[in-house]
Design an enzyme around this catalytic site. Sequence first.
Site, PDB file in Angstrom:
ATOM      1  CD  GLU A 190      29.095  42.656  40.576  1.00 17.89           C
ATOM      2  OE1 GLU A 190      28.671  42.448  39.427  1.00 17.89           O
ATOM      3  OE2 GLU A 190      30.086  43.357  40.800  1.00 17.89           O
TER       4      GLU A 190
ATOM      5  CG  HIS B 296      45.803  17.030  46.100  1.00 13.95           C
ATOM      6  ND1 HIS B 296      46.452  15.989  46.721  1.00 13.95           N
ATOM      7  CD2 HIS B 296      45.070  16.486  45.101  1.00 13.95           C
ATOM      8  CE1 HIS B 296      46.135  14.855  46.111  1.00 13.95           C
ATOM      9  NE2 HIS B 296      45.299  15.126  45.126  1.00 13.95           N
TER      10      HIS B 296
ATOM     11  CE  LYS C  22      32.132  49.871  40.834  1.00 19.80           C
ATOM     12  NZ  LYS C  22      31.061  49.882  39.847  1.00 19.80           N
TER      13      LYS C  22
HETATM   14  O1  PA5 Z   1      28.071  42.561  36.499  1.00 24.98           O
HETATM   15  C1  PA5 Z   1      28.251  43.755  36.539  1.00 24.98           C
HETATM   16  O2  PA5 Z   1      27.342  44.568  36.243  1.00 24.98           O
HETATM   17  C2  PA5 Z   1      29.595  44.337  36.898  1.00 24.98           C
HETATM   18  O3  PA5 Z   1      30.481  43.362  37.342  1.00 24.98           O
HETATM   19  C3  PA5 Z   1      30.204  45.034  35.701  1.00 24.98           C
HETATM   20  O4  PA5 Z   1      30.347  44.120  34.654  1.00 24.98           O
HETATM   21  C4  PA5 Z   1      31.565  45.647  36.028  1.00 24.98           C
HETATM   22  O5  PA5 Z   1      31.441  46.500  37.129  1.00 24.98           O
HETATM   23  C5  PA5 Z   1      32.103  46.419  34.850  1.00 24.98           C
HETATM   24  O6  PA5 Z   1      31.198  47.400  34.472  1.00 24.98           O
HETATM   25  P1  PA5 Z   1      31.277  48.075  33.051  1.00 24.98           P
HETATM   26  O7  PA5 Z   1      30.968  47.060  32.028  1.00 24.98           O
HETATM   27  O8  PA5 Z   1      30.249  49.167  33.098  1.00 24.98           O
HETATM   28  O9  PA5 Z   1      32.658  48.609  32.886  1.00 24.98           O
END
Ligand code: PA5
Length: 447
Positions: free
Chosen positions: A282, A303, A415
């Site tokens: 990410e 494996h 989303k």
């Molecule tokens: O690393 C990140 O920012 C994302 O993976 C968030 O943790 C994830 O989208 C969840 O977001 P939130 O904590 O606002 O619900």
Amino acid sequence: MAANILDWTDSWFEKIDSEAKSDSAGSLAARFCGEVSDGKLPFCSMPYMAELLHELDGLEGYVKQFDHMLLLGIGGSALGARALQKAFFPQQDQPCHEGPWLWIGDNVCSKTLDSYLEKLPLEKTLVVVISKSGGTIETISQYLIVREKMKEVLGDSWNKNTFFITDKKNGFLREQADELSIRTLEVPDNLGGRYSILSAVGLLPAMFLGIDYRLLVEGASAVLSPLASADLNADSLSNHPSFKLACWGAALMDSGYNELIFFSYVPQWACFGQWFAQLWAESLGKEGKGSQPIPATGATDQHSVNQMFLDGPRNKACLFLTCPSLPIGCPFPNEIPNKFSYLKGKTFGELIHAEGLGTKMALSANSVPLVEMKMTDDSEETAGRLMGLLMAATIFTGWLMDINPIDQPAVEMGKLLAKARLGASGLDSEKKSLDDFLATNREEQGF
Ligand code: PA5
């Protein structure tokens, strides 16, 4: 304490010209100092920590009165807690466990949610909803359903069994907390989900399980405090292992290594691979750049996917996690069939080290650039060091790639389309895209 080791011997550090990346150490050190002092890198400077530790102390009696914790969160709001649970509270997956129990609802799975609703004794369950934004649909939708059930079972006192970890001012959860007198802890400003394991997001569940969360913090601080220092400069940054890892990671991408295996030969730490995968992917998958993280577990994946690592496309590098001081385990019995006689006098624990060594050598022999991360032990302190190292390395890698490692803009589209599909207002262009997409003739085949 003896230091953990990064073993660079098989990394191809020079061969892929990682050294060239370190030319920017001076400018990146200045940038890092500036961002720390502007409060933009709280995962490193941890300005919130003293207050948080104090709050956790105060909450311990309340939290530990519950037998179950049901954590509702996703992505960075769940992966850290799961990694800590699997590494330091393996009991829940072992026979005859009698509690406490941590359940992590980080998906949209009716069957799993139904099982929580049907089987968890809600009067003995603390429901912890974790969302920095306070609006993540996967999390909030679970909360809304669980809340209804809690009201039904617990009546007006349902809020006493509910806890939020969210932004201090904004978002739906914050509004709910204020309106319904629900206890909260904050996700500090500028602390993105995947960098939040050492905030309330990871530490409250850790405390519930009896994990020594203070040691996690101490370990991470030991690695991160030199970076958070106002004296950080080209020299000190060049000598910091996170920067060397970043130079290597970025140089690998330039040389066409677009997959990065995280191979854990500390079996109970395998979920750090999932945690790292999110952190790396990410943070760094931007503008057509990046390398795909691939979590793998030794010896299990020898494996499974290892054949591809060894003899598939030569586009993979590897972070290889080991811990030579794991327990030696049971001795093999004296009665051993001849074909396994080499096990005589050995213990079960020796097997994982031999297999790790074999796999590491095989990867190297098959031209997979590899850095071994050799942990001195498998304690919380050591895990804290590892997490601090990897978070800092990810930031520096992103900066060396000239992308922003803090945001994740590309994940928004899916989303919004999902929300549009469910009829959310104000998403006209997404609705139009959906209509066009759904109107297209599908090329389908039964099987
Ligand atoms: O690393 C990140 O920012 C994302 O993976 C968030 O943790 C994830 O989208 C969840 O977001 P939130 O904590 O606002 O619900």
